[in-house]
Design an enzyme around this catalytic site. Structure first.
Site, PDB file in Angstrom:
ATOM      1  N   GLU A   8      -2.392   1.149   4.946  1.00 50.18           N
ATOM      2  CA  GLU A   8      -3.335   1.114   3.828  1.00 50.18           C
ATOM      3  C   GLU A   8      -3.860  -0.272   3.487  1.00 50.18           C
ATOM      4  O   GLU A   8      -4.729  -0.405   2.641  1.00 50.18           O
ATOM      5  CB  GLU A   8      -2.728   1.772   2.579  1.00 50.18           C
ATOM      6  N   ASP A  81       2.918   3.152   3.146  1.00 51.29           N
ATOM      7  CA  ASP A  81       4.180   2.821   2.478  1.00 51.29           C
ATOM      8  C   ASP A  81       5.073   4.041   2.303  1.00 51.29           C
ATOM      9  O   ASP A  81       4.606   5.176   2.261  1.00 51.29           O
ATOM     10  CB  ASP A  81       3.912   2.173   1.111  1.00 51.29           C
ATOM     11  N   ASP A  83       6.737   5.501  -0.058  1.00 44.72           N
ATOM     12  CA  ASP A  83       7.018   6.236  -1.292  1.00 44.72           C
ATOM     13  C   ASP A  83       5.981   7.344  -1.470  1.00 44.72           C
ATOM     14  O   ASP A  83       5.186   7.616  -0.575  1.00 44.72           O
ATOM     15  CB  ASP A  83       7.052   5.289  -2.496  1.00 44.72           C
ATOM     16  N   GLU A  85       3.302   7.620  -3.245  1.00 44.83           N
ATOM     17  CA  GLU A  85       1.903   7.234  -3.156  1.00 44.83           C
ATOM     18  C   GLU A  85       1.507   6.995  -1.704  1.00 44.83           C
ATOM     19  O   GLU A  85       0.441   7.406  -1.257  1.00 44.83           O
ATOM     20  CB  GLU A  85       1.641   5.984  -4.005  1.00 44.83           C
ATOM     21  N   TYR A 289      10.409  -3.411   0.968  1.00 47.36           N
ATOM     22  CA  TYR A 289       9.426  -2.754   0.108  1.00 47.36           C
ATOM     23  C   TYR A 289       9.764  -2.980  -1.363  1.00 47.36           C
ATOM     24  O   TYR A 289      10.913  -2.840  -1.780  1.00 47.36           O
ATOM     25  CB  TYR A 289       9.379  -1.254   0.425  1.00 47.36           C
ATOM     26  N   ARG A 291       8.577  -1.488  -4.186  1.00 49.42           N
ATOM     27  CA  ARG A 291       8.591  -0.426  -5.202  1.00 49.42           C
ATOM     28  C   ARG A 291       9.814   0.432  -4.953  1.00 49.42           C
ATOM     29  O   ARG A 291       9.807   1.307  -4.097  1.00 49.42           O
ATOM     30  CB  ARG A 291       7.325   0.427  -5.128  1.00 49.42           C
ATOM     31  N   HIS A 334      15.669   4.709  -0.420  1.00 48.51           N
ATOM     32  CA  HIS A 334      15.080   3.381  -0.345  1.00 48.51           C
ATOM     33  C   HIS A 334      16.146   2.305  -0.251  1.00 48.51           C
ATOM     34  O   HIS A 334      17.329   2.585  -0.183  1.00 48.51           O
ATOM     35  CB  HIS A 334      14.208   3.132  -1.572  1.00 48.51           C
TER      36      HIS A 334
END
Ligand SMILES: [Zn+2]
Ligand SMILES: [Zn+2]
Ligand SMILES: [Zn+2]
Length: 686
Positions: A8, A81, A83, A85, A289, A291, A334
């Site tokens: 992205e 990514d 997660d 989103e 990462y 988040r 995560h």
């Protein structure tokens, strides 16, 4: 033919391309490629909440290019990514590019090892994660699009409500009310300054007749004076000396929320800035990462940390492999935020990273390394001294082994006593009573509000920063001169209307439960449409009733000002940016005046503290040629000046004060920063 990898962000694409060489083509989607439409609800509530996704204009070219690349590729691998989103971006890419059976890879960090490993185990798009994200998007959209027009009708046009942010505003409003209601309580302390071998130290009164005196136990001067009278001629004798070793443990490695809190405490980075700097570090492969609410650490990272600590400080500083456990809300599999390579200490990256990136990397690196180090050890002493039927107490500590503090500096105090023995008589230098008052609770700042949101289970790692920046952008919350959050008049008004009429939407428990439901959708235990329906049906019914029941809020205040254009009286009106004067002849006469400035244009203060000297008040001034500008009241000691009017808001990028231009544009006052936003854009929903 080769494989096409789509991510992205262009920086991320570049980093991955560098690792993989020419066997793969790595392309960026430049963010979201589909979203709900801007000018309509975009959700068909009667058709099982079917979202209507559109390709934004700026994504059309990207889509066309990616379609071409996909056609030319053997296979398409989606590497957004890891997660919800990110999963959702992959799904939108699949839909928009009409991909048949794209592969999906995920990784916690952008390193060659992690990418190679991920490519060995490609999977499919996880629709549960996608659906959890769809549910969040749809719920937020429903609240924003349905509730905002209600506020336009009942308070003022241009206002907006949002699901999570209205709860955040509520926390700030309630804190402010607590502060307003707070009545300070007087109490007194009695301090004895004592002496042994020319070394002085102080002790505080703690007991009477062997019973502890409570913090607010000495209520007034009379009481304190009476104690002083009792203490006249008393002998100060050491009753008890206790020595023990105390340990200070290192903190767990960072999650999103603790990173945002520490970056605020150490550097005053707003959460939004911390996230954008962390994003850059992640995309360049320096950190995992960013988040996440997990505290997991990979085996490889533990081994590397141990090696680094042993090599740099010696084996007695290493604690082996220390595991930390995250709270029960932690999402998915995560990892904590840590450097991708423990051996890359901040010193070695000085020439690779710019200022803010180096600062944040240093913090993350130190925190991670420290988490694998032994505790710091202090020699603590506590002493009790009798004087008549009273007792005084004092404590002290000295660092005896620095442990993790070698890497992660934290504030602590040290004080040493002269050599003392029990039953020893001390020389009294003075006894002093002092008056104190209890303090009101502190206003929230970026760090403490995020902490509160996390504690209440409101929002998730991806939402803290946007929530904080949204409530400020909408002018419900501003910052005081110490950069702590304070609600605006409009913030109070909108909050009170929502609390009175839409209690569920702004209910802390309810919002936290909603987050848990999103978690359940992500785990495949619930369907997203059901979650939306359960929320929507009672919400829509209540909204309809409230349109009829609630009266329009009258926020006008009469004044004795007369309109210079039509001679009608002027009133004070409340707008999104605060109060202003408006002519009662509206709409025939559209004359308005800023409330901060005199009609005569005389220099008056605008109620904003100078961001430079932090003491002067910003004053409206005129140049010799009559042009208005805003300068510091402390001139010539302080030379702060701006052509545009400073507002009580700070730049999310560089933290300089923001100014509002006459063209309804809000921009950063720093000459080296190009942050700007459309002042009117706040009225748009989402
Ligand atoms: Zn008028
Ligand atoms: Zn100043
Ligand atoms: Zn700026």
């Amino acid at each position: 033919m080769m494989d096409l990898i789509i991510v992205e962000s262009p920086t991320k694409a570049k980093t991955i391309q560098k690792f993989l060489g020419n066997d793969y083509k790595v392309m960026s989607s430049f963010g979201h490629v589909r979203d709900l439409p801007k000018r309509e609800l975009g959700v068909d509530v009667d058709k099982n909440f079917e979202p209507k996704y559109v390709v934004p204009v700026k994504a059309k070219k990207v889509i066309a290019q990616l379609k071409k690349d996909a056609k030319a590729a053997d296979q398409v691998i989606l590497a957004t990514d890891q997660d919800r989103e990110g999963e959702s971006i992959s799904w939108h890419l699949m839909e928009a590019l009409k991909l048949k059976d794209p592969k999906r890879i995920v990784f916690h960090e952008i390193t060659k090892t992690a990418i190679d490993e991920a490519l060995l185990h490609p999977g499919k798009i996880d629709m549960n994660l996608v659906n959890a994200q769809q549910a969040r998007r749809v719920l937020d959209r429903i609240v924003g699009y349905k509730l905002s027009p209600f506020l336009w009708k009942k308070i003022n046009k241009g206002l907006s409500a949002g699901r999570v942010q209205s709860v955040a505003v509520r926390l700030v409003v309630e804190k402010e009310r607590e502060i307003q209601k707070f009545v300070p309580t007087e109490y007194w302390q009695v301090e004895a300054l004592l002496k042994k071998d020319a070394v002085e130290f102080s002790a505080f009164l703690i007991k009477k007749d062997g019973n502890a005196i409570e913090k607010l136990g000495i209520k007034n001067k009379e009481h304190a004076d009476a104690i002083l009278k009792d203490l006249e001629n008393a002998t100060y004798q050491i009753e008890k000396i206790e020595k023990k070793e105390t340990k200070k443990n290192p903190l767990a490695p960072f999650t999103t929320s603790t990173l945002q809190q520490s970056a605020w405490q150490k550097f005053h980075f707003p959460a939004k800035m911390t996230m954008s700097v962390a994003q850059k570090l992640y995309e360049q492969g320096y950190i995992t990462y960013h988040r996440t609410d997990s505290l997991n650490l990979s085996q490889t990272s533990l081994i590397a940390a141990k090696e680094f600590i042993t090599k740099s400080f010696g084996p007695k500083y290493s604690t082996g492999f220390k595991i930390y456990k995250a709270g029960k809300n932690a999402q998915e599999a995560h990892e904590a935020i840590r450097p991708t390579d423990a051996h890359k200490n901040p010193e070695s990256l000085k020439s690779d990273l710019e200022g803010a990136q180096l600062k944040l990397y240093t913090l993350i690196w130190q925190r991670f390394i420290a988490s694998q180090m032994v505790p710091a050890i202090f020699d603590a002493t506590s002493i009790e001294i009798t004087a008549g039927n009273y007792s005084f107490g004092t404590n002290g500590q000295m660092l005896s082994f620095d442990g993790f503090l070698k890497v992660y500096p934290m504030k602590f105090s040290e004080n040493e006593f002269p050599p003392l023995q029990e039953k020893e008589i001390l020389e009294l230098v003075s006894v002093t009573p002092s008056q104190h008052f209890t303090e009101p609770p502190a206003r929230y700042n970026e760090a403490t509000l995020i902490k509160a949101l996390e504690k209440h289970g409101i929002g998730r790692p991806s939402t803290y920063a946007p929530t904080l920046s949204t409530i400020q952008a909408r002018n419900y919350i501003t910052k005081d001169d110490q950069k702590r959050f304070i609600p605006s008049e409009m913030g109070f008004l909108v909050n009170d209307m929502l609390v009175a009429n839409f209690p569920q939407v702004v209910d802390i428990e309810f919002t936290a439960t909603m987050e848990k439901e999103l978690d359940e959708i992500a785990e495949g235990k619930d369907t997203w449409q059901k979650t939306c329906r359960d929320f929507y049906e009672p919400f829509a019914k209540n909204l309809k009733e409230k349109y009829d029941q609630v009266l329009k809020e009258n926020t006008d205040i009469k004044t004795d000002k007369i309109c210079p254009k039509c001679q009608k009286p002027m009133i004070e009106k409340l707008g999104r940016f605060g109060r202003f004067y408006a002519c009662t002849g509206f709409p025939d006469c559209k004359h308005t005046e800023s409330i901060q400035k005199d009609a005569s244009g005389q220099a008056v203060t605008i109620n904003i503290t100078c961001p430079k000297c932090k003491t002067g008040q910003i004053t409206v001034k005129k140049t010799k040629k009559g042009k208005i500008f805003y300068g510091c009241g402390n001139y010539p000691t302080c030379d702060f000046a701006a052509w545009d009017e400073p507002i009580n808001e700070f730049c999310p990028t560089c933290n300089s004060i923001l100014v509002q231009t006459k063209k309804e544009l809000i921009k950063c006052s720093s000459k080296t920063c190009d942050y700007k936003k459309d002042a009117a854009s706040d009225s748009k929903i989402n």
